[in-house]
Motif scaffolding. Structure first.
Motif, PDB file in Angstrom:
ATOM      1  N   CYS A  34       1.025  -1.313   0.310  1.00  0.00           N
ATOM      2  CA  CYS A  34      -0.320  -0.369   0.516  1.00  0.00           C
ATOM      3  C   CYS A  34       1.225   1.083  -0.027  1.00  0.00           C
ATOM      4  N   PHE A  36      -0.209   3.929   1.458  1.00  0.00           N
ATOM      5  CA  PHE A  36      -0.636   4.836   2.894  1.00  0.00           C
ATOM      6  C   PHE A  36      -0.037   3.817   3.842  1.00  0.00           C
ATOM      7  N   CYS A  38      -1.357   4.618   6.991  1.00  0.00           N
ATOM      8  CA  CYS A  38      -3.154   4.967   7.940  1.00  0.00           C
ATOM      9  C   CYS A  38      -1.860   4.030   9.121  1.00  0.00           C
ATOM     10  N   CYS A  41      -4.338   1.065  10.267  1.00  0.00           N
ATOM     11  CA  CYS A  41      -4.505  -0.312   9.970  1.00  0.00           C
ATOM     12  C   CYS A  41      -4.062  -1.023   9.703  1.00  0.00           C
ATOM     13  N   ILE A  47       1.732  -4.808   3.994  1.00  0.00           N
ATOM     14  CA  ILE A  47       2.160  -4.072   3.640  1.00  0.00           C
ATOM     15  C   ILE A  47       4.080  -3.450   3.595  1.00  0.00           C
ATOM     16  N   GLY A  80      -4.119  -3.863   1.317  1.00  0.00           N
ATOM     17  CA  GLY A  80      -3.367  -3.358   0.535  1.00  0.00           C
ATOM     18  C   GLY A  80      -3.618  -2.639  -0.235  1.00  0.00           C
ATOM     19  N   LYS A 133      -9.782   9.020   4.014  1.00  0.00           N
ATOM     20  CA  LYS A 133      -9.179   9.138   5.404  1.00  0.00           C
ATOM     21  C   LYS A 133      -9.857  10.531   6.344  1.00  0.00           C
TER      22      LYS A 133
END
Ligand code: SF4
Length: 241
Positions: A34, A36, A38, A41, A47, A80, A133
């Motif tokens: 991914c 990002f 976050c 997550c 990831i 992902g 987000k």
């Protein structure tokens, strides 16, 4: 290496899910990687260390689908970030799944509007679910965990909202960064969308360990935030409580 054509790496395969596409029974596929980070997550391993997970052969997935065509409606492609695999066989795989008569829900963080447009143009997606987000301003980076190209996110919102394809936008309601003002700002931006989902924050296994002690909002508070959001998007759901 069990990679699919072009290297599409599916790292997780839930054969039967009733939760990933409202009203449908699907197989859920998790792709590696991914762009990002976050803080909330739950898929950090997928990831940051995808090599630690077996790559599921695409033939196994396709064979499972065909063997259970009597009750599986389709697949949910999630991760992902599936669009990171657009040059690695993503669309070819989606086409094969569609050609077998299955529907596809494509989850995305919206960083690649061209990917979504291709899926749309080639009629490969029957449902889009895009994460939002946070408010589309300087606050976004704190929730995505990276410097975010907001123009790309906005283009993806526009593409999906105007696609004519069933869709939802969804926000994980992280109490430390998202309250009434932020939810109102997000919903205001999404005006005209088909559905907006407020997802409950789940602290266990959050990528940022500091968040693991953060208490999620109680249901009545989420319901209040949903009412705020409904002034902009009539169809607002709460998920995960
Ligand atoms: S976009 Fe999704 S998969 Fe990627 S880091 Fe954020 S929550 Fe995790």
């Amino acid at each position: 290496m069990n990679k699919g054509p072009g290297g599409l790496e599916i790292k997780g395969f839930i054969e039967t899910s009733f939760l990933d596409w409202d009203g449908k029974i699907v197989s859920t596929l998790y792709v590696a990687g991914c762009n990002f980070r976050c803080p909330f997550c739950h898929n950090a391993g997928l990831i940051e260390r995808p090599h630690e997970y077996e790559t599921i052969p695409l033939e196994r997935i396709e064979n499972y689908l065909l063997a259970h065509k009597d009750f599986i409606d389709g697949i949910c492609l999630t991760g992902g970030e599936p669009c990171l695999h657009k040059g690695r066989g993503l669309f070819e795989f989606m086409k094969r799944v569609k050609d077998k008569g299955f529907e596809i829900k494509l989850d995305s963080n919206g960083t690649d509007p061209e990917c979504l447009k291709t899926a749309l143009d080639q009629k490969l997606a029957d449902y889009f679910a895009m994460d939002i987000k946070g408010p589309l301003d300087e606050r976004y980076d704190g929730l995505s965990g990276v410097k975010t190209d907001l123009a790309g996110i906005k283009e993806s919102v526009k593409t999906i909202r105007e696609s004519g394809v069933p869709h939802e936008f969804r926000t994980t309601v992280l109490p430390t960064l998202l309250g009434e003002e932020e939810i109102a700002a997000i919903a205001g931006y999404l005006a005209g969308a088909e559905k907006f989902v407020l997802q409950q924050f789940a602290p266990d296994h959050a990528w940022d360990e500091k968040l693991r002690s953060v208490k999620p909002y109680e249901k009545p508070e989420l319901e209040r935030l949903a009412r705020v959001a409904r002034t902009h998007v009539p169809n607002v759901l709460i998920r995960g409580v």
